[in-house]
Write a protein that holds these residues in place. Structure first.
Motif: not given
Length: 585
Positions: A282, A376, A286
């Motif tokens: 993640q 998330p 991101q």
């Protein structure tokens, strides 16, 4: 080692033989035959509990504190330390460092597998807090191998697979010498050579160690200054390890490899990430793009494969080369990594993330941190925005130093490093040019692609063909040891400076003030029309006044925010939107 402790005035930490003589002096009609015999006789006379209490008293367990040699030794990132000392000086200094130290006293402690992340302190002879595990008397030594076969096997495995460095150790302990002898008998010349640090060693000492397969490293100086000599040696060893461990490692990612190719003292763009493995995908998806767009380079411990199993030494070296760090305190390991960052002699700007609903670790009690939801990261825009703001702020603070770094390295005749630093600055420059023009690709692209895009949109003062040649020289400098000539370094450093000056954004502070003034004037006209002519007439006049309420107000608010943070690249980007979307600018 214990002799180097800091003790109250008038007291002295005894050596092994001193301890034996001290206990022997309390026995009647006892002819002193050696330390082991004296301790054994004392136990027989007064019992084991009294013997243990007397040893603890003689070793000043409650009064002694780590000395300079302990502080220097514990600053080295060994992952396994074996000691026959039964005091707690090493544990105390590791706690002061602070570094987590896990003592291994009993055999069941061997089952804990956190090697590489903490310091395993094998206390071969136990300590005074574990009387039954102490190895001090004849019986203790004689029965060690049969009572603690797993500890002996563990020690043998270390001596077979690792290179042992003995410090203040005479190899006189029967249990250790038996294990070392068995290894020698079984492996012969294949046994690893061990080393012993000795201050002002005599020829007889060197010969005695050589007979036992140990090579003496003779430290010059007087034994009167034993503690300081050891401290200086440990400090030198620590600096050598910090300087050379990354050079002996394999960096698996291109951008960190480029930054780590710079000299130890050079300013890098590295941002270290201490993130649990399950969150790394993640973060890479991101947050890493935000890091790159800010002109920094993300790096994790997984990007560097170092020799051996010393995880702590590796991340310590990476941290020391980084200008910033992001730590997600979801695991014990990342909490330990935060404590390492806090103990750095050169502060590293750190962004701390704590998962919502978890207890706030004491390590961040006095630090700024943000909360992360369990959802998330892609669904947490506020978190992403705060990280983005912080990253850009860090990048802005190091920008002046980074801009001057190629010239400084060139003047220092570090031509290879000057080229690497200059091309890194070029990459950040081209990235900022595209960002302020709102022309950045959706995903971060490499340097060659950035050059291609910018060269299409701008008349560069340096030919694209020449820039391509610079990049090839930089790549050669990163991936080989081939030297860079002074002429090439000078051309690239000056060329990048020239490009920077031609592509540098203007100061849009005045434009922003005048634009906001126009917006306020138009808003006032519109309100007066509403009051005097009514809503319908005012709405019909909107196209004439060119008030695009939602868009223009949003742009203005973003520009104001950017100016507060001194993000002039962003302000210029908003200016470009205004220029294309409205009739004023």
């Amino acid at each position: 080692m214990s002799r180097n402790a800091s003790v109250p005035t008038g007291r002295r930490m005894p050596l092994w033989n001193d301890l034996g003589e001290e206990l022997a002096g309390e026995l009647q009609d006892y002819p002193y035959l050696g330390a082991i015999d004296a301790v054994s006789a004392y136990e027989q006379e007064y019992g084991r509990p009294r013997m243990v209490e007397r040893v603890a008293e003689a070793l000043l367990v409650n009064e002694a504190r780590p000395g300079a040699a302990h502080r220097a030794f514990c600053s080295i990132f060994f992952d396994i330390v074996c000691t026959t000392n039964v005091d707690f000086l090493l544990e105390r200094q590791y706690e002061n460092a602070p570094r987590y130290c896990r003592p291994i006293v009993d055999e069941d402690h061997l089952t804990i597998n956190d090697q590489g992340k903490t310091i395993a302190l094998l206390k071969l002879h136990g300590d005074v807090h574990h009387p039954t595990r102490l190895v001090l008397t004849e019986e203790d030594y004689d029965t060690f191998l049969s009572k603690y076969p797993l500890l002996a096997t563990y020690l043998a495995n270390l001596l077979i697979t690792r290179t042992a460095v003995l410090i203040g150790y005479s190899l006189e302990d029967p249990d250790f010498r038996q294990v070392w002898q068995v290894i020698g008998e079984r492996l012969g010349k294949a046994r690893r050579l061990a080393y012993s640090l000795v201050v002002d060693a005599k020829a007889t000492d060197v010969a005695r160690f050589a007979r036992r397969g140990v090579k003496v490293i003779n430290l010059p100086g007087s034994k009167k200054h034993y503690s300081q000599i050891l401290a200086d040696t440990f400090n030198e060893l620590r600096e050598y390890m910090q300087t050379n461990i990354l050079g002996a490692s394999q960096v698996t990612t291109e951008e960190p490899l480029t930054e780590l190719s710079l000299p130890q003292e050079a300013v890098t763009r590295l941002c270290f990430f201490a993130v649990p493995l399950d969150l790394q995908p993640q973060f890479r998806d991101q947050i890493f793009p935000l890091v790159k767009r800010a002109g920094l380079v993300p790096v994790t411990a997984a990007d560097v494969i170092s020799p051996g199993e010393n995880y702590a030494a590796k991340i310590d070296a990476i941290m020391r080369r980084s200008v910033a760090a992001v730590v997600d305190l979801s695991t014990q390991n990342t909490i330990l990594e935060l404590s390492m960052l806090s103990g750095m002699s050169r502060p590293v700007q750190t962004f701390v993330i704590v998962e919502k609903g978890t207890a706030i670790p004491s390590a961040v009690a006095d630090k700024l941190y943000v909360l992360r939801e369990k959802t998330p990261i892609a669904d947490q825009p506020e978190l992403l925005q705060r990280i983005d703001v912080w990253l850009r702020r860090v990048a802005a603070e190091i920008l002046p130093t980074r801009t001057d770094e190629p010239s400084r390295l060139f003047q220092a005749r570090e031509y290879r490093a000057a080229v690497i630093s200059a091309i890194s600055n070029l990459e950040s420059l081209l990235n900022s040019v595209l960002e302020r023009e709102c022309r950045l690709p959706d995903r971060f692209c490499g340097l060659q692609r950035l050059v291609d895009i910018v060269s299409v949109r701008h008349d560069l003062v340096v030919a694209k063909k020449q820039i391509d040649a610079w990049i090839r020289i930089r790549n050669m400098a990163v991936h080989s040891q081939k030297p860079v000539t002074r002429a090439n370094a000078q051309e690239i450093v000056r060329g990048v400076q020239k490009l920077s000056e031609s592509l540098r954004p203007l100061d849009y502070s005045g434009w922003l003030d005048s634009t906001l003034a126009v917006l306020r004037q138009k808003e006032q006209v519109y309100r007066r029309l509403v009051q005097s002519e009514g809503q319908s007439v005012a709405d019909k006049s909107k196209p004439v006044l060119q008030v695009r309420d939602e868009q223009e107000r949003a742009w203005a608010e973003k520009a104001i925010h950017a100016r507060k943070l001194m993000w002039w690249d962003d302000v210029e980007g908003f200016y470009g939107i205004y220029k294309k979307s409205t009739s004023f600018g």
